[in-house]
Design a protein around this motif. Structure first.
Motif, mmCIF file in Angstrom:
data_model
loop_
_atom_site.group_PDB
_atom_site.id
_atom_site.type_symbol
_atom_site.label_atom_id
_atom_site.label_comp_id
_atom_site.label_asym_id
_atom_site.label_seq_id
_atom_site.Cartn_x
_atom_site.Cartn_y
_atom_site.Cartn_z
ATOM 1 N N MET A 214 65.572 9.030 34.959
ATOM 2 C CA MET A 214 65.288 9.058 33.528
ATOM 3 C C MET A 214 66.314 9.935 32.834
ATOM 4 N N TRP A 215 66.533 9.639 31.545
ATOM 5 C CA TRP A 215 67.486 10.384 30.727
ATOM 6 C C TRP A 215 66.794 10.909 29.475
ATOM 7 N N TYR A 216 67.088 12.160 29.146
ATOM 8 C CA TYR A 216 66.673 12.747 27.865
ATOM 9 C C TYR A 216 67.948 13.110 27.115
ATOM 10 N N ILE A 217 68.142 12.530 25.944
ATOM 11 C CA ILE A 217 69.374 12.758 25.186
ATOM 12 C C ILE A 217 69.324 14.139 24.525
ATOM 13 N N MET A 218 70.305 14.982 24.841
ATOM 14 C CA MET A 218 70.371 16.334 24.283
ATOM 15 C C MET A 218 71.326 16.442 23.108
ATOM 16 N N ASP A 219 72.355 15.607 23.120
ATOM 17 C CA ASP A 219 73.354 15.641 22.057
ATOM 18 C C ASP A 219 74.077 14.294 22.077
ATOM 19 N N ALA A 220 74.349 13.752 20.888
ATOM 20 C CA ALA A 220 75.035 12.459 20.829
ATOM 21 C C ALA A 220 75.929 12.417 19.607
ATOM 22 N N ASP A 221 77.180 12.014 19.810
ATOM 23 C CA ASP A 221 78.088 11.799 18.692
ATOM 24 C C ASP A 221 77.564 10.651 17.825
ATOM 25 N N GLU A 222 78.023 10.605 16.594
ATOM 26 C CA GLU A 222 77.626 9.516 15.713
ATOM 27 C C GLU A 222 78.035 8.170 16.324
ATOM 28 N N ALA A 223 77.094 7.225 16.329
ATOM 29 C CA ALA A 223 77.300 5.871 16.859
ATOM 30 C C ALA A 223 77.385 5.817 18.382
ATOM 31 N N VAL B 131 71.755 5.935 20.271
ATOM 32 C CA VAL B 131 70.898 7.053 20.673
ATOM 33 C C VAL B 131 71.099 8.271 19.779
ATOM 34 N N LYS B 132 70.062 9.109 19.777
ATOM 35 C CA LYS B 132 70.099 10.397 19.084
ATOM 36 C C LYS B 132 69.338 11.404 19.933
ATOM 37 N N GLU B 133 69.451 12.683 19.576
ATOM 38 C CA GLU B 133 68.765 13.737 20.313
ATOM 39 C C GLU B 133 67.266 13.450 20.414
ATOM 40 N N GLY B 134 66.734 13.631 21.605
ATOM 41 C CA GLY B 134 65.311 13.424 21.843
ATOM 42 C C GLY B 134 64.967 12.056 22.384
ATOM 43 N N LYS C 244 68.198 -1.928 37.511
ATOM 44 C CA LYS C 244 68.562 -2.128 36.110
ATOM 45 C C LYS C 244 70.021 -1.724 35.883
ATOM 46 N N ILE C 245 70.817 -2.659 35.392
ATOM 47 C CA ILE C 245 72.216 -2.376 35.096
ATOM 48 C C ILE C 245 72.274 -1.410 33.908
ATOM 49 N N HIS C 246 73.187 -0.431 33.957
ATOM 50 C CA HIS C 246 73.190 0.597 32.915
ATOM 51 C C HIS C 246 74.509 1.362 32.898
ATOM 52 N N ALA C 247 74.725 2.091 31.803
ATOM 53 C CA ALA C 247 75.877 2.984 31.689
ATOM 54 C C ALA C 247 75.629 3.968 30.549
ATOM 55 N N ILE C 248 76.020 5.209 30.768
ATOM 56 C CA ILE C 248 75.986 6.215 29.701
ATOM 57 C C ILE C 248 77.256 6.054 28.875
ATOM 58 N N GLY C 249 77.095 6.000 27.558
ATOM 59 C CA GLY C 249 78.232 5.780 26.686
ATOM 60 C C GLY C 249 78.944 7.056 26.282
ATOM 61 N N ALA C 250 80.161 6.910 25.776
ATOM 62 C CA ALA C 250 80.973 8.043 25.336
ATOM 63 C C ALA C 250 80.251 8.819 24.241
ATOM 64 N N GLY C 251 80.342 10.158 24.323
ATOM 65 C CA GLY C 251 79.770 11.019 23.295
ATOM 66 C C GLY C 251 78.344 11.433 23.535
ATOM 67 N N VAL C 252 77.797 11.152 24.742
ATOM 68 C CA VAL C 252 76.398 11.456 25.049
ATOM 69 C C VAL C 252 76.324 12.614 26.044
ATOM 70 N N LEU C 253 75.472 13.591 25.727
ATOM 71 C CA LEU C 253 75.114 14.682 26.637
ATOM 72 C C LEU C 253 73.634 14.530 26.932
#
Length: 320
Positions: free
Chosen positions: A119-128, A162-165, A174-183
């Motif tokens: 599981m992933w919890y988004i802590m920080d995400a760049d715009e878009a 995505v956004k924080e939270g 499940k096929i997946h990938a974390i995108g650029a700008g995501v912590l």
């Protein structure tokens, strides 16, 4: 045992950046640091205690000496003397490869390993900023294979801004990938088995293309379009909010504005607190440990009560 903190195990990655330092305050070795393994017993990457009298002791040593006190009797019965989950923070400056993980049966047969539900919890995400999670329609194995041949796989994939939270549950296949700008904070089964199926034709620092696992992935992929990944959870303050429950871990969300005492005597499991905002002190009758955003504490299964002391903290609480 008192609440334990561990030295982070920092990983250089082709796609890594500097947010582990800039946002979480970690002493990263270079500006392509992609992962901080917070609690791990993966061979070759075993966590070492950083606080108190046990500083310098490995988590595996503690488990080997007194497994039920650390893990809980029921956890030992299921997983033996192996810590069953792996806790990370991940910084993606660039897109990660498109990948998936096998289930327990395939992973055992092929790699003598657990599968990898996470599981992933988004802590920080760049715009878009976005993630890839699953397909955007039902796909046949033949259609998928053809998309690899004609370089059209990206057209079949589902993108999630995505956004924080925001929180996502990624089951095996499940096929997946974390995108650029995501912590993000990641909670997963103890496994490092990944099938990489597309890597944007990138080359590593030595000019080599990274290995793909095209054939292995074919029997591991879930080809159906499913909307089962976005986690809808309450965010009430000063209570324990259910977030994710699966056979491998249970995660709760706690947004504190004041102290909270927890009776955890009926868990028969260790408890992990990941701090994803603010700061807190985690205290049991054996001692205490202070954590701030980007730090993690392990409370052993022999703890009956925990006091969370804070003026403001957001915590992910993880048990088995």
């Amino acid at each position: 045992m008192y609440p334990l903190k561990f030295n982070p195990i920092l990983k250089e990655r082709l796609w890594g950046g500097t947010k582990l330092k800039d946002v979480l305050g970690k002493d990263i070795p270079n500006d392509i640091t992609g992962e901080s393994w917070e609690i791990s017993t993966v061979p070759g990457d075993i966590s070492v205690v950083s606080n108190g009298d046990l500083a310098g002791t490995s988590l595996q040593e503690l488990i080997d000496k007194n497994s039920e006190a650390v893990l809980g009797k029921s956890v030992v019965e299921r997983f033996g003397k192996e810590f069953p989950i792996l806790i990370k923070f991940i910084d993606a400056k660039q897109d990660l490869s498109i990948q998936l993980h096998p289930n327990d049966e395939l992973a055992k047969e092929r790699h003598n390993s657990f599968g990898k539900t996470e599981m992933w919890y988004i802590m920080d995400a760049d715009e878009a900023a976005s993630l890839i999670v699953g397909f955007n329609k039902n796909v046949s194995k033949q259609e998928y294979t053809k998309s690899l041949e004609d370089d059209s796989l990206l057209d079949l994939l589902n993108y999630e801004n995505v956004k924080e939270g925001d929180t996502f549950f990624i089951n095996t296949g499940k096929i997946h990938a974390i995108g650029a700008g995501v912590l993000l904070a990641e909670i997963q089964q103890t496994s490092d088995v990944t099938y990489r199926v597309f890597d944007f034709n990138r080359r590593d620092k030595n000019g080599n293309l990274r290995e793909l696992h095209t054939e292995q992935a074919l029997d591991a992929i879930d080809y159906e379009k499913k909307d089962d990944f976005k986690v809808d959870y309450d965010r009430e303050k000063d209570i324990v909010n259910d977030m994710v429950a699966c056979p491998y871990f249970t995660t709760n969300y706690i947004d504190l504005t004041k102290n909270m005492e927890q009776d955890i005597s009926n868990r028969d499991s260790f408890t992990i607190y990941m701090c994803v905002g603010g700061s807190a002190t985690i205290e049991n009758k054996f001692g205490s440990a202070s954590i701030q955003k980007g730090e993690t504490v392990l409370v052993s299964a022999d703890s009956k009560k925990v006091l969370l002391k804070t003026n403001g903290a957001k915590l992910l609480e993880v048990t088995i």
